[in-house]
Design an enzyme around this catalytic site. Structure first.
Site, PDB file in Angstrom:
ATOM      1  N   HIS A 162      -5.908   1.896  -4.231  1.00 21.89           N
ATOM      2  CA  HIS A 162      -4.994   1.369  -3.215  1.00 21.89           C
ATOM      3  C   HIS A 162      -4.582  -0.048  -3.565  1.00 21.89           C
ATOM      4  CE1 HIS A 162      -7.946  -1.061  -0.492  1.00 21.89           C
ATOM      5  NE2 HIS A 162      -8.462  -0.967  -1.702  1.00 21.89           N
ATOM      6  N   HIS A 211      -2.590   1.444   6.829  1.00 18.52           N
ATOM      7  CA  HIS A 211      -2.974   1.320   5.420  1.00 18.52           C
ATOM      8  C   HIS A 211      -3.183   2.702   4.833  1.00 18.52           C
ATOM      9  CE1 HIS A 211      -4.348  -0.957   1.945  1.00 18.52           C
ATOM     10  NE2 HIS A 211      -5.293  -0.048   1.777  1.00 18.52           N
ATOM     11  N   CYS A 215       0.813  -1.220   0.000  1.00 21.22           N
ATOM     12  CA  CYS A 215       0.000   0.000   0.000  1.00 21.22           C
ATOM     13  C   CYS A 215       0.847   1.271   0.000  1.00 21.22           C
ATOM     14  CB  CYS A 215      -0.993  -0.019   1.160  1.00 21.22           C
ATOM     15  SG  CYS A 215      -0.265   0.188   2.802  1.00 21.22           S
TER      16      CYS A 215
END
Length: 353
Positions: A328, A316, A268
């Site tokens: 993402h 994240h 990520c």
């Protein structure tokens, strides 16, 4: 006397043995005779498995960000160590040259015999030349003292460099041990997720895999519908944010690989770093550093190109593209994709340019 009587031995069929046998048989019956009802793991539904797998992925990603941070610090420590070793090698070479020069001066003095200056003046055929030579020797003596001081200074500097290198080496070893721990955690979490999925029948695994399939289809349709991101770039606050958004769109469908920063696979924070690197902006490697890399913005202020962060541990990150959507790299079960920012617990947002 009664006090010295031996206790009467119980027979093999006595009460004690019978009791032990009864307990053992009862235990066996509990374990096998009743199909382990008291101890068996409850059968998880596909939804429960998915929840557990998602939790394991989230924990693995948190460990991945720690791994990324430790890797960044290990690389910096290794670079500093290499630099210190290079400096020490150069200083050692300079020291050896200075020592050789001092040795030459000492040898020349020895060969000169060290005659008393008055005797040398009396014997010389050219007093003016002698006086010039004497002045040279005096200057040479001064230069020799300077050379000795220079050698001593270089020795001290080399020792300081070696001490700093020793400290840096200890730091590097510590970072490497930390990397090993985080890697073990990541592989353990991902392995547990795979084992959970493997316990399900094929049809249930297919149902759970729909999220990944939908992600691929969403990515494909997004690319088809937005070959150029259009409004996502026009609404970006500046050209660099627009360039980062364009890069993220171009990477839709790329696989998630923990620790990867592109160009063909990402985790990520690796995707975010690569997107802004393509726009000429250097970002930190980890989510918990990226959130502090720009100006914090509220959810109501979000614009394409902003970084959106999730979970309490800031584990994240995604790239906001407008309309409540982000691009993402989710986890190993799905590729880089478009997803709603409501999908995970929102933790904050940053505008980096």
């Amino acid at each position: 006397m009664a006090a010295h009587r031996k206790p009467r031995r119980r027979s093999a069929g006595g009460h004690t043995v019978r009791t032990a046998a009864t307990i053992a048989l009862a235990g066996a019956a509990t374990a096998t005779g009743f199909d382990g009802i008291g101890h068996a793991e409850p059968q998880l539904t596909p939804a429960q498995v998915k929840a557990k797998v998602d939790q394991l992925y989230q924990e693995a990603e948190a460990a991945t960000e720690k791994y990324n941070g430790a890797k960044e610090k290990a690389e910096a420590a290794e670079n500093r160590l290499d630099s210190l070793r290079d400096q020490a090698a150069r200083r050692t070479e300079q020291l050896n040259e200075a020592r050789d020069a001092l040795g030459s001066i000492a040898a020349a003095q020895y060969r000169g015999g060290g005659l008393d200056p008055a005797v040398q003046l009396a014997l010389t055929d050219d007093p003016d030349r002698y006086l010039d030579s004497a002045e040279f020797v005096e200057r040479a003596g001064s230069r020799q003292a300077t050379s000795v001081a220079n050698v001593r200074r270089q020795l001290r500097e080399i020792e300081q460099l070696r001490g700093a290198a020793h400290i840096e080496l200890a730091s590097l070893k510590s970072r490497q041990a930390e990397l090993k721990r985080h890697k073990k955690t990541i592989t353990g979490k991902l392995g547990a997720a795979r084992r959970l999925m493997a316990q399900l029948p094929a049809e249930d695994r297919a149902v759970l895999g729909d999220d990944g399939d939908r992600a691929s289809r969403t990515a494909t349709s997004a690319r088809e519908e937005l070959t150029t991101p259009g409004t996502a770039t026009t609404e970006a606050p500046n050209s660099r944010a627009a360039a980062a958004v364009s890069y993220a769109y171009a990477k839709l469908g790329s696989p998630y690989v923990w620790g990867a920063t592109g160009p063909d696979a990402f985790d990520c924070s690796g995707l975010i770093q690569a997107a802004y690197r393509s726009a000429g902006v250097s970002l930190p490697r980890t989510t918990y550093a990226q959130i502090d890399a720009g100006r914090r913005v509220s959810r109501s202020e979000l614009l394409p190109g902003d970084l959106v962060f999730f979970y309490s541990g800031i584990s994240h990150v995604g790239l906001y593209i407008g309309n409540g959507q982000m691009i993402h790299a989710p986890n190993p079960s799905a590729p880089v994709r478009v997803a709603p920012i409501d999908q995970m617990p929102f933790a904050g947002a940053t505008r980096v340019v």
